[in-house]
Design a protein around this motif. Structure first.
Motif, PDB file in Angstrom:
ATOM      1  N   LEU A 102      -6.222   3.936  -5.237  1.00 16.71           N
ATOM      2  CA  LEU A 102      -6.503   2.791  -4.382  1.00 16.71           C
ATOM      3  C   LEU A 102      -7.907   2.988  -3.838  1.00 16.71           C
ATOM      4  N   ILE A 103      -8.759   1.992  -4.020  1.00 15.24           N
ATOM      5  CA  ILE A 103     -10.170   2.126  -3.665  1.00 15.24           C
ATOM      6  C   ILE A 103     -10.602   0.961  -2.778  1.00 15.24           C
ATOM      7  N   ASP A 125      -4.748  -7.200  -1.813  1.00 19.77           N
ATOM      8  CA  ASP A 125      -4.307  -8.284  -0.931  1.00 19.77           C
ATOM      9  C   ASP A 125      -3.652  -9.424  -1.716  1.00 19.77           C
ATOM     10  N   ARG A 126      -3.793  -9.432  -3.049  1.00 20.58           N
ATOM     11  CA  ARG A 126      -3.161 -10.458  -3.876  1.00 20.58           C
ATOM     12  C   ARG A 126      -1.835  -9.985  -4.476  1.00 20.58           C
ATOM     13  N   ILE A 127      -1.467  -8.747  -4.183  1.00 16.00           N
ATOM     14  CA  ILE A 127      -0.181  -8.225  -4.651  1.00 16.00           C
ATOM     15  C   ILE A 127       0.873  -8.565  -3.597  1.00 16.00           C
ATOM     16  N   LEU A 170      -6.607  -1.804  -6.542  1.00 17.87           N
ATOM     17  CA  LEU A 170      -5.745  -0.877  -7.263  1.00 17.87           C
ATOM     18  C   LEU A 170      -6.347  -0.642  -8.642  1.00 17.87           C
ATOM     19  N   ILE A 171      -6.544   0.619  -9.002  1.00 16.47           N
ATOM     20  CA  ILE A 171      -6.997   0.977 -10.342  1.00 16.47           C
ATOM     21  C   ILE A 171      -5.756   1.409 -11.113  1.00 16.47           C
ATOM     22  N   ILE A 185       0.835  -1.204   0.000  1.00 12.37           N
ATOM     23  CA  ILE A 185       0.000   0.000   0.000  1.00 12.37           C
ATOM     24  C   ILE A 185       0.870   1.255   0.000  1.00 12.37           C
ATOM     25  N   ASP A 186       1.921   1.238   0.800  1.00 11.96           N
ATOM     26  CA  ASP A 186       2.824   2.393   0.870  1.00 11.96           C
ATOM     27  C   ASP A 186       3.477   2.655  -0.482  1.00 11.96           C
TER      28      ASP A 186
END
Length: 333
Positions: A185-186, A210-212, A194-195, A143-144
């Protein structure tokens, strides 16, 4: 100097003690505060406690003197009140993309500003099922990195993991490497997305965060959003999420839907308070929306059966009819 330093430390310890061990139901008297300070090796007299509390009040700490029941002092207004903390805890604990370990870690941090008794009260009331949570503990780092890439308008390389079924029917993880331009990020429908744009195509894609498993910011500048969408200057998160259902992308169109009157609350929850109603009678109302003609919207509409019927556009209405006929055939009708 030593006495001055000890005085400052005494104030800090006193503030910690009041925050941790006092609340409206558990006020602390001056003698109790003296005894608790002594546990830290700090000697204090009862009269000095009164002066210290006045200093803390001048600093802005909301110290209240109890007038009912047990006499003493307690912290009144905190940075977050219990109802606010509970909302945050419920959000964190219900979020499937936060792993069980990270859920516990974050929950502890959220409750830090409460007294030990208030934390216990919340612990006894809040329940969550961690069996539905993902096990990706690297999500904070992902996320960061993605957030910084969006801000810096840079491309990223990510490893994306999906579960696939082999002929043996045992689940298997499939890893793919993508080079993307991230735009937003939504958090939607209990997942974090992630868009982004895959550099191989000229459109937008959605990926479950969560799959990244890893994300690295590249030196290469990202593609302008105008090259891959209808947006000119910047990506409009609100507009985009209003168009897309369950994070399935598709061609946007003006869609008219005839609904039973008892579905008004459902429609308002999904499309907002300003949804455009173009027709109404004693049993039905018709709305006009702009949305993606996507798999997500089709599945959402089909769950309501005859209570929500697409009137236009014709191609989207025909697509739903085809889905219904295929379902009837599968059930032998």
């Amino acid at each position: 100097m030593a006495g001055n330093a000890n005085s400052k430390l005494k104030l800090l310890r006193l503030m910690d003690i009041l925050n941790e061990y006092s609340d409206e139901d558990h006020p602390l008297s001056a003698p109790e505060l003296c005894a608790m300070l002594s546990d830290y090796g700090i000697t204090a007299e009862r009269k000095s406690i009164y002066n210290d509390i006045s200093t803390l009040e001048e600093y802005g700490l909301d110290v209240i003197k109890s007038s009912d029941g047990k006499k003493g002092y307690f912290i009144g207004e905190r940075e977050f009140q219990i109802p606010e903390i509970r909302l945050l805890l419920d959000a964190v604990r219900s979020a499937k993309f936060i792993s069980p370990d990270k859920t516990k870690e974050l929950s502890k941090k959220i409750q830090h500003g409460l007294s030990t008794y208030q934390r216990q009260e919340l612990y006894d009331q809040v329940y969550y099922d961690d069996s539905q949570k993902e096990q990706n503990d690297k999500i904070y780092f992902v996320i960061d990195a993605l957030s910084r890439a969006v801000h810096e308008k840079k491309k990223v390389s990510i490893h994306y993991r999906r579960r696939v079924i082999e002929t043996s029917e045992k689940p298997k993880n499939e890893d793919r490497l993508y080079k993307l331009t991230p735009y937003a990020l939504i958090w939607r429908d209990d997942h974090y997305y992630l868009i982004a744009n895959n550099e191989k195509y000229d459109n937008l894609m959605h990926l479950r965060i969560d799959r990244i498993t890893s994300a690295n910011i590249l030196s290469e500048n990202g593609r302008p959003v105008s090259e891959v969408s209808d947006y000119v200057d910047k990506f409009d998160v609100v507009d985009y999420t209003n168009r897309v259902f369950n994070m399935f992308s598709g061609e946007s169109a003006r869609i008219e839907i005839k609904c039973s009157n008892d579905k008004w609350e459902v429609v308002r929850d999904r499309f907002g308070f300003d949804v455009l109603v173009i027709d109404r009678d004693d049993e039905t109302f018709t709305i006009s929306i702009v949305a993606a003609k996507s798999e997500g919207l089709i599945l959402w509409l089909m769950q309501f059966g005859k209570d929500m019927v697409v009137l236009s556009p014709t191609d989207f209405r025909d697509e739903i009819k085809s889905r219904i006929n295929s379902a009837l055939e599968a059930y032998g009708e």
